[in-house]
Design a protein around this motif. Structure first.
Motif, PDB file in Angstrom:
ATOM      1  N   GLN A  82       8.019   9.563   0.690  1.00 42.51           N
ATOM      2  CA  GLN A  82       7.892   8.633   1.817  1.00 42.51           C
ATOM      3  C   GLN A  82       6.609   8.885   2.616  1.00 42.51           C
ATOM      4  O   GLN A  82       6.110   7.982   3.292  1.00 42.51           O
ATOM      5  CB  GLN A  82       9.119   8.690   2.713  1.00 42.51           C
ATOM      6  N   ALA A  83       6.070  10.096   2.530  1.00 46.52           N
ATOM      7  CA  ALA A  83       4.770  10.360   3.148  1.00 46.52           C
ATOM      8  C   ALA A  83       3.712  10.291   2.057  1.00 46.52           C
ATOM      9  O   ALA A  83       3.825  10.948   1.030  1.00 46.52           O
ATOM     10  CB  ALA A  83       4.761  11.750   3.794  1.00 46.52           C
ATOM     11  N   GLY A  84       2.702   9.447   2.267  1.00 48.97           N
ATOM     12  CA  GLY A  84       1.642   9.464   1.279  1.00 48.97           C
ATOM     13  C   GLY A  84       0.994   8.141   0.963  1.00 48.97           C
ATOM     14  O   GLY A  84       0.843   7.266   1.801  1.00 48.97           O
ATOM     15  N   ARG A  85       0.694   7.995  -0.320  1.00 51.01           N
ATOM     16  CA  ARG A  85      -0.351   7.105  -0.804  1.00 51.01           C
ATOM     17  C   ARG A  85      -0.141   5.622  -0.556  1.00 51.01           C
ATOM     18  O   ARG A  85      -1.090   4.855  -0.585  1.00 51.01           O
ATOM     19  CB  ARG A  85      -0.534   7.347  -2.296  1.00 51.01           C
ATOM     20  N   TYR A  86       1.082   5.157  -0.309  1.00 51.34           N
ATOM     21  CA  TYR A  86       1.298   3.726  -0.097  1.00 51.34           C
ATOM     22  C   TYR A  86       0.958   3.315   1.333  1.00 51.34           C
ATOM     23  O   TYR A  86       0.816   2.125   1.625  1.00 51.34           O
ATOM     24  CB  TYR A  86       2.752   3.342  -0.407  1.00 51.34           C
ATOM     25  N   ALA A 128      -6.901  10.282   3.888  1.00 53.59           N
ATOM     26  CA  ALA A 128      -7.338  10.856   2.610  1.00 53.59           C
ATOM     27  C   ALA A 128      -8.830  10.638   2.371  1.00 53.59           C
ATOM     28  O   ALA A 128      -9.491  11.448   1.719  1.00 53.59           O
ATOM     29  CB  ALA A 128      -6.523  10.256   1.469  1.00 53.59           C
ATOM     30  N   LYS A 129      -9.382   9.546   2.895  1.00 49.10           N
ATOM     31  CA  LYS A 129     -10.825   9.322   2.764  1.00 49.10           C
ATOM     32  C   LYS A 129     -11.605  10.362   3.551  1.00 49.10           C
ATOM     33  O   LYS A 129     -12.680  10.803   3.134  1.00 49.10           O
ATOM     34  CB  LYS A 129     -11.177   7.913   3.239  1.00 49.10           C
ATOM     35  N   ARG A 130     -11.063  10.767   4.682  1.00 50.66           N
ATOM     36  CA  ARG A 130     -11.725  11.790   5.503  1.00 50.66           C
ATOM     37  C   ARG A 130     -11.516  13.178   4.933  1.00 50.66           C
ATOM     38  O   ARG A 130     -12.328  14.077   5.145  1.00 50.66           O
ATOM     39  CB  ARG A 130     -11.202  11.737   6.940  1.00 50.66           C
ATOM     40  N   HIS A 131     -10.417  13.359   4.220  1.00 50.51           N
ATOM     41  CA  HIS A 131     -10.080  14.667   3.635  1.00 50.51           C
ATOM     42  C   HIS A 131      -9.710  14.444   2.165  1.00 50.51           C
ATOM     43  O   HIS A 131      -8.539  14.409   1.803  1.00 50.51           O
ATOM     44  CB  HIS A 131      -8.919  15.301   4.395  1.00 50.51           C
ATOM     45  N   PRO A 132     -10.705  14.289   1.288  1.00 51.37           N
ATOM     46  CA  PRO A 132     -10.436  13.871  -0.095  1.00 51.37           C
ATOM     47  C   PRO A 132      -9.745  14.923  -0.964  1.00 51.37           C
ATOM     48  O   PRO A 132      -9.213  14.584  -2.016  1.00 51.37           O
ATOM     49  CB  PRO A 132     -11.825  13.543  -0.642  1.00 51.37           C
TER      50      PRO A 132
END
Length: 404
Positions: free
Chosen positions: A70-74, A82-86
């Motif tokens: 439930q936490a994450g990519r969607y 994630a763009k700031r911390h790849p």
């Protein structure tokens, strides 16, 4: 993050075989904080709905709900972060980022369970197995463990290397403030061993499956070491604030049932036995992807809750398991791409099939990429509107016994 599925019995069934003596020292498990331990004076009704459902309590108003992954990519908010911390390792091993990512769906959807953003492989470096994450290959272990000597070189879990997990759980427990259950999780020994032996992801599992026959002592030693480390890691999570623990045997379903019975189940039972002794108040959930052929065997591990994947009919699963154990699941994640009324109907169908006791509503697998956030919000809104007294009005709950 949930365990990588497309990327990334007694107290001991058997100790490491006499042919090798793995170096063991006692792990430093912190004493549980008084503020996190269930008070003997507090009533069960003060505990989170999810914990009570996991224990199979009577009289709950509705099923609690949360979602695997439930936490994450969607989530757009996660994608921006994630763009700031790849680096996934940074996102899953930095306390501030772990807390922020874990809380994103909590703030957006208010699920009844908040699961730590982490990975089942996170503790590997703490037992002497370093790994990397490749964008194209997922987890990569440069030196797969396949020999007696390599098993000897494994060390007891160094919980000092996992302080970011403990710190994150303590912060999250305070942030959630009793409004939901805080879940921790681990991988089962067999599933962790697939990565350790294969060196990463695999579609065939040929190395570890062949070890069952060509090097059983080596595999047994590895699984025993992992079971000890995972037990310590669960206790550490509980002492840091986790109120429920899910064990992911993600690749247990890749084994024939009789092979799972020999090479996965005993080590799960070892873990469950220890946790029941040291953390008896904490419910344990066992989830296996592709578990239709394993349900009855899973029940015998001693866990409180069996997670059903979406390929098992909930009514059939409940009949096979009986009412003496709680169940979790099992809406097909693809329903979140359907029209919202269709999703509503499916939620109602699953809840009715599970019955008015001992059910945690979830998906039958993790949230898929590109899942509409509107559908996730609808899933939780519908669940909060449910009432058992309405759904089962005029019906008598059937006392189901497990299929012999």
């Amino acid at each position: 993050m949930m365990p990588p599925t497309a990327t990334a019995t007694a107290v001991f069934l058997s100790a490491a075989p006499p042919s090798f003596s793995t170096r063991r020292r006692r792990s430093r498990l912190p004493a549980i904080s008084a503020s996190l331990s269930p008070s003997s004076s507090s009533s069960s009704s003060e505990e989170p709905l999810l914990v009570r459902a996991a224990r199979g309590e009577d009289g709950l108003p509705r099923p609690p709900a949360w979602m695997m992954r439930q936490a994450g990519r969607y989530m757009a908010e996660y994608q921006a972060l994630a763009k700031r911390h790849p680096s996934f390792r940074e996102r899953s091993e930095n306390t501030d980022l772990i807390v922020e990512i874990t809380l994103q769906p909590w703030r957006a959807f208010a699920p009844d369970g908040v699961i730590l953003f982490s990975d089942i492989l996170t503790p590997l470096p703490a037992i002497g197995v370093p790994f990397d994450i490749s964008d194209s290959k997922g987890p990569v272990i440069q030196s797969p463990v396949r020999s007696e000597e390599q098993v000897r070189e494994l060390v007891p879990i160094d919980l000092d290397m996992l302080q970011f997990v403990g710190e994150s759980l303590k912060i999250l427990r305070n942030e959630i403030d009793g409004k939901a259950a805080l879940l921790g999780f681990v991988g089962a020994p067999w599933t962790i061993a697939t990565y350790v032996v294969e060196g990463g992801m695999t579609n065939t599992y040929t190395n570890i499956k062949s070890m069952c026959h060509t090097a059983p002592d080596v595999l047994s030693g590895l699984l025993s070491h992992l079971a000890q480390a995972i037990s310590d890691y669960i206790i550490y999570q509980v002492n840091s604030g986790a109120q429920c623990i899910q064990i992911f045997d993600s690749w247990g379903g890749q084994l024939p049932p009789h092979v799972w019975e020999q090479w996965s189940k005993p080590y799960i039972k070892q873990i469950v036995s220890r946790i029941k002794k040291e953390c008896p108040h904490v419910p344990l959930v066992l989830y296996i992807n592709g578990n239709g052929g394993l349900l009855e065997r899973m029940k015998d591990t001693g866990v409180n809750v069996i997670g059903l994947d979406w390929t098992v009919d909930m009514a059939d699963g409940r009949r096979r398991l009986g009412n003496g154990i709680s169940v979790q699941g099992n809406v097909d994640p693809a329903f979140l791409f359907s029209p919202l009324p269709v999703l509503t109907d499916e939620i109602h169908r699953v809840v009715k099939a599970a019955g008015p006791k001992g059910h945690i509503l979830n998906l039958g697998h993790g949230v898929l990429q590109k899942t509409p956030e509107e559908a996730v919000a609808h899933f939780f809104d519908v669940t909060r509107s449910l009432r058992y007294e309405t759904l089962f009005q005029g019906s008598v709950a059937e006392e189901l016994q497990p299929v012999a």
